[in-house]
Design an enzyme around this catalytic site. Sequence first.
Site, mmCIF file in Angstrom:
data_model
loop_
_atom_site.group_PDB
_atom_site.id
_atom_site.type_symbol
_atom_site.label_atom_id
_atom_site.label_comp_id
_atom_site.label_asym_id
_atom_site.label_seq_id
_atom_site.Cartn_x
_atom_site.Cartn_y
_atom_site.Cartn_z
ATOM 1 C CD GLN A 47 0.454 0.629 1.239
ATOM 2 O OE1 GLN A 47 -0.103 1.488 0.568
ATOM 3 N NE2 GLN A 47 1.529 -0.013 0.827
ATOM 4 C CB SER A 48 2.173 3.992 1.133
ATOM 5 O OG SER A 48 3.207 4.636 0.419
ATOM 6 C CB ALA A 49 0.920 8.678 1.089
ATOM 7 C CG ASP A 158 8.743 -0.704 1.273
ATOM 8 O OD1 ASP A 158 8.964 -0.057 0.232
ATOM 9 O OD2 ASP A 158 7.755 -0.523 2.001
ATOM 10 C CG HIS A 191 5.674 0.327 -0.649
ATOM 11 N ND1 HIS A 191 5.970 0.944 0.548
ATOM 12 C CD2 HIS A 191 4.730 1.113 -1.238
ATOM 13 C CE1 HIS A 191 5.252 2.046 0.674
ATOM 14 N NE2 HIS A 191 4.490 2.170 -0.384
#
Length: 247
Positions: A47-49, A158, A191
């Site tokens: 998730q994300s990074a 997001d 997000h």
Amino acid sequence: MGNAYQQRLSQQMPSDKVEDVSRGLRWVFQNIERYGGDTSQMLLMGQSAGAHLASMLLLEHALLEAKHLTKGSKEEADNWSVKDLKGFLGISGPYHLQKLGPHLASRGLYPGIMTHMTGGDLLGCSPEALLQQDDWKAFGARAADLLPPIHLFHGDRDKAVPVWSSVHFAGALKDAGAKQAVLDVRKGMTHTYPVVEGPMKRHDPQVEIILPMLFGPGAEKRLETTPTLPPMANPRIIDAAGVVSPF
């Protein structure tokens, strides 16, 4: 890119986060059965990074394997293969760091932080951009055949990583020959919804995606028969937190 990846592996550079993920995944492939796991049921997700790092690893490793196959090498690429993964799930990932810079600046953030984090190589550290590199043009067709099913999930609200990040990456993957790349855009989700607000409301979209990817058709019934639990907090408070969240 594949040569650089192979060189970093051989140099054992623990500071490189993509190789950290690779070593972790290699360890799981080598040891999961000791803990009752099944190597044929392994799913890579982030998730994300984490989605950024995992997707970089997926593409770089597929490219490295394609080069090995093209050269007729019998040596395995780091002792595991992307084709052995049941799938890849990327959630709210930043897949093109150079494109993300203006968005960060528009929100009053310092886009140069990504330059420092990548040693100035924004394109070389962007999964979407990797698909345009000469190495992928030369070996990408074979690399794409190795890729497992890919599911890119993003909320259209997001604020941290715009939804176009997954939209553009999904398009680039299909153009590069990925045959099983799915784009999943959810209305009204932020997000952090898949990892914070959603689970607090007892709604976990990640599990809704993971089970069918692992177990195929009929997996949804497991969710339908799961006992419904009350929210961890007042839903109105959770919704309000999602609205004021900077993400």
